[in-house]
Design a protein around this motif. Structure first.
Motif, PDB file in Angstrom:
ATOM      1  N   TYR A 178      87.045  43.506  31.409  1.00  0.00           N
ATOM      2  CA  TYR A 178      86.149  44.554  32.098  1.00  0.00           C
ATOM      3  C   TYR A 178      86.043  45.579  31.059  1.00  0.00           C
ATOM      4  CZ  TYR A 178      86.086  41.933  36.396  1.00  0.00           C
ATOM      5  OH  TYR A 178      86.031  41.025  37.431  1.00  0.00           O
ATOM      6  N   LEU A 179      86.743  46.166  30.462  1.00  0.00           N
ATOM      7  CA  LEU A 179      86.594  47.166  29.428  1.00  0.00           C
ATOM      8  C   LEU A 179      85.954  46.880  28.094  1.00  0.00           C
ATOM      9  CD1 LEU A 179      89.959  49.231  30.084  1.00  0.00           C
ATOM     10  CD2 LEU A 179      87.863  49.617  31.402  1.00  0.00           C
ATOM     11  N   ASN A 180      86.443  46.029  27.614  1.00  0.00           N
ATOM     12  CA  ASN A 180      86.036  45.575  26.080  1.00  0.00           C
ATOM     13  C   ASN A 180      84.827  44.723  25.938  1.00  0.00           C
ATOM     14  OD1 ASN A 180      87.888  46.923  24.470  1.00  0.00           O
ATOM     15  ND2 ASN A 180      89.469  45.763  25.787  1.00  0.00           N
ATOM     16  N   ILE A 181      84.832  43.449  26.980  1.00  0.00           N
ATOM     17  CA  ILE A 181      83.760  42.491  26.882  1.00  0.00           C
ATOM     18  C   ILE A 181      82.444  43.186  27.634  1.00  0.00           C
ATOM     19  CG2 ILE A 181      83.079  39.952  27.330  1.00  0.00           C
ATOM     20  CD1 ILE A 181      86.050  39.563  26.766  1.00  0.00           C
ATOM     21  N   LEU A 182      82.757  43.594  28.807  1.00  0.00           N
ATOM     22  CA  LEU A 182      82.018  43.874  29.614  1.00  0.00           C
ATOM     23  C   LEU A 182      81.489  45.671  29.829  1.00  0.00           C
ATOM     24  CD1 LEU A 182      82.683  41.963  32.909  1.00  0.00           C
ATOM     25  CD2 LEU A 182      80.963  41.266  31.034  1.00  0.00           C
ATOM     26  N   SER A 183      82.146  46.429  28.988  1.00  0.00           N
ATOM     27  CA  SER A 183      82.004  47.747  28.770  1.00  0.00           C
ATOM     28  C   SER A 183      82.134  48.524  30.203  1.00  0.00           C
ATOM     29  CB  SER A 183      80.718  48.162  28.294  1.00  0.00           C
ATOM     30  OG  SER A 183      80.357  47.516  27.028  1.00  0.00           O
ATOM     31  N   PHE A 184      83.029  47.980  31.048  1.00  0.00           N
ATOM     32  CA  PHE A 184      83.162  48.826  32.051  1.00  0.00           C
ATOM     33  C   PHE A 184      83.875  50.224  31.567  1.00  0.00           C
ATOM     34  CE2 PHE A 184      81.948  45.493  34.542  1.00  0.00           C
ATOM     35  CZ  PHE A 184      81.909  46.016  36.037  1.00  0.00           C
ATOM     36  N   ASP A 190      70.192  43.151  27.763  1.00  0.00           N
ATOM     37  CA  ASP A 190      70.024  42.452  26.637  1.00  0.00           C
ATOM     38  C   ASP A 190      71.433  43.044  25.724  1.00  0.00           C
ATOM     39  OD1 ASP A 190      67.837  40.948  26.870  1.00  0.00           O
ATOM     40  OD2 ASP A 190      66.663  42.834  26.630  1.00  0.00           O
ATOM     41  N   LYS A 191      71.773  44.229  25.773  1.00  0.00           N
ATOM     42  CA  LYS A 191      72.919  44.638  24.960  1.00  0.00           C
ATOM     43  C   LYS A 191      74.350  44.116  25.605  1.00  0.00           C
ATOM     44  CE  LYS A 191      75.435  49.179  24.079  1.00  0.00           C
ATOM     45  NZ  LYS A 191      75.419  50.471  24.208  1.00  0.00           N
ATOM     46  N   LEU A 192      74.170  44.318  26.933  1.00  0.00           N
ATOM     47  CA  LEU A 192      75.522  43.529  27.569  1.00  0.00           C
ATOM     48  C   LEU A 192      75.676  42.017  27.373  1.00  0.00           C
ATOM     49  CD1 LEU A 192      77.804  43.786  29.361  1.00  0.00           C
ATOM     50  CD2 LEU A 192      76.461  43.267  31.265  1.00  0.00           C
ATOM     51  N   TYR A 193      74.691  41.169  27.228  1.00  0.00           N
ATOM     52  CA  TYR A 193      74.642  39.862  27.124  1.00  0.00           C
ATOM     53  C   TYR A 193      74.889  39.407  25.589  1.00  0.00           C
ATOM     54  CZ  TYR A 193      72.984  35.069  26.769  1.00  0.00           C
ATOM     55  OH  TYR A 193      72.849  33.632  26.741  1.00  0.00           O
ATOM     56  N   THR A 194      74.643  40.422  24.614  1.00  0.00           N
ATOM     57  CA  THR A 194      74.897  40.337  23.310  1.00  0.00           C
ATOM     58  C   THR A 194      76.402  40.445  23.031  1.00  0.00           C
ATOM     59  OG1 THR A 194      72.787  40.891  22.507  1.00  0.00           O
ATOM     60  CG2 THR A 194      74.518  41.291  21.033  1.00  0.00           C
ATOM     61  N   ASN A 195      76.931  41.481  23.567  1.00  0.00           N
ATOM     62  CA  ASN A 195      78.463  41.736  23.615  1.00  0.00           C
ATOM     63  C   ASN A 195      79.205  40.674  24.303  1.00  0.00           C
ATOM     64  OD1 ASN A 195      80.257  43.626  22.834  1.00  0.00           O
ATOM     65  ND2 ASN A 195      80.935  44.075  25.015  1.00  0.00           N
ATOM     66  N   VAL A 196      78.777  39.925  25.255  1.00  0.00           N
ATOM     67  CA  VAL A 196      79.342  38.842  25.902  1.00  0.00           C
ATOM     68  C   VAL A 196      79.573  37.725  24.738  1.00  0.00           C
ATOM     69  CG1 VAL A 196      79.386  37.131  27.519  1.00  0.00           C
ATOM     70  CG2 VAL A 196      78.986  39.403  28.319  1.00  0.00           C
ATOM     71  N   GLU A 197      78.380  37.530  24.133  1.00  0.00           N
ATOM     72  CA  GLU A 197      78.176  36.531  23.059  1.00  0.00           C
ATOM     73  C   GLU A 197      79.159  36.799  21.835  1.00  0.00           C
ATOM     74  OE1 GLU A 197      73.936  34.382  23.105  1.00  0.00           O
ATOM     75  OE2 GLU A 197      73.861  36.401  22.605  1.00  0.00           O
ATOM     76  N   VAL A 198      79.014  38.112  21.511  1.00  0.00           N
ATOM     77  CA  VAL A 198      79.869  38.413  20.091  1.00  0.00           C
ATOM     78  C   VAL A 198      81.503  38.115  20.549  1.00  0.00           C
ATOM     79  CG1 VAL A 198      80.699  40.562  19.060  1.00  0.00           C
ATOM     80  CG2 VAL A 198      78.281  40.176  19.523  1.00  0.00           C
ATOM     81  N   HIS A 199      81.882  38.286  21.622  1.00  0.00           N
ATOM     82  CA  HIS A 199      83.100  38.071  22.000  1.00  0.00           C
ATOM     83  C   HIS A 199      83.341  36.406  22.399  1.00  0.00           C
ATOM     84  CE1 HIS A 199      83.693  42.412  22.581  1.00  0.00           C
ATOM     85  NE2 HIS A 199      84.782  42.203  22.343  1.00  0.00           N
ATOM     86  N   ASP A 200      82.304  35.840  22.163  1.00  0.00           N
ATOM     87  CA  ASP A 200      82.293  34.367  22.489  1.00  0.00           C
ATOM     88  C   ASP A 200      82.998  34.037  23.664  1.00  0.00           C
ATOM     89  OD1 ASP A 200      81.765  31.718  21.519  1.00  0.00           O
ATOM     90  OD2 ASP A 200      83.927  31.282  20.722  1.00  0.00           O
TER      91      ASP A 200
END
Length: 142
Positions: free
Chosen positions: A23-29, A82-92
């Protein structure tokens, strides 16, 4: 003091450390507060809030097996999908439903959203959405 929403889901998780990382690192909560002795955390993302607590036998109404939360998905509205989606992709991280545009009828309007779905480490289904507008529809088309 943290402003609390009037409805805040509390999710039972199997591993608080794994869930906090997700939640904190992949989703930026953001971590609003935690009670480490209870393996509990209050999290927020923009105007959404959730609580997570490691499984401890409290609040369980039945057999809790993966995937948790069957039959429910949590829609979480964000300002920059788009930013959130990219972060999820970056973390594979696995994406259940790729980013897409959908329009949903609400009486005589169509409400537009860009959205994607993922499952958290315990199988809770999370639908992230960004509002993209609304359209009038003719009542004879309903």
């Amino acid at each position: 003091m943290v402003r609390l929403n009037t409805l805040i889901p509390e999710l039972t998780v199997s591993d608080i450390s794994r869930s906090l990382y997700f939640y904190l690192n992949i989703l930026s909560f953001e971590l609003e507060y935690e009670r480490k002795e209870n393996k509990f955390a209050m999290l927020s993302l923009e105007d959404s809030q959730i609580m997570i607590e490691e499984r401890n036998g409290n609040w369980e109404t039945g057999n809790l097996i993966y995937p948790f939360g069957r039959g429910i998905n949590f829609q979480i509205v964000v300002n920059n999908i788009d930013k959130l989606y990219t972060n999820v992709e970056v973390h594979d991280y696995p994406i259940k439903i790729e980013l897409e545009e959908n329009w949903y009828r609400a009486n005589n309007k169509l409400l537009g959203q860009k959205e994607f779905l993922i499952m958290d480490p315990d199988g809770y289904l999370l639908r992230f959405a960004q509002n993209i507008g609304e359209r009038e529809i003719a009542m004879d088309n309903i």
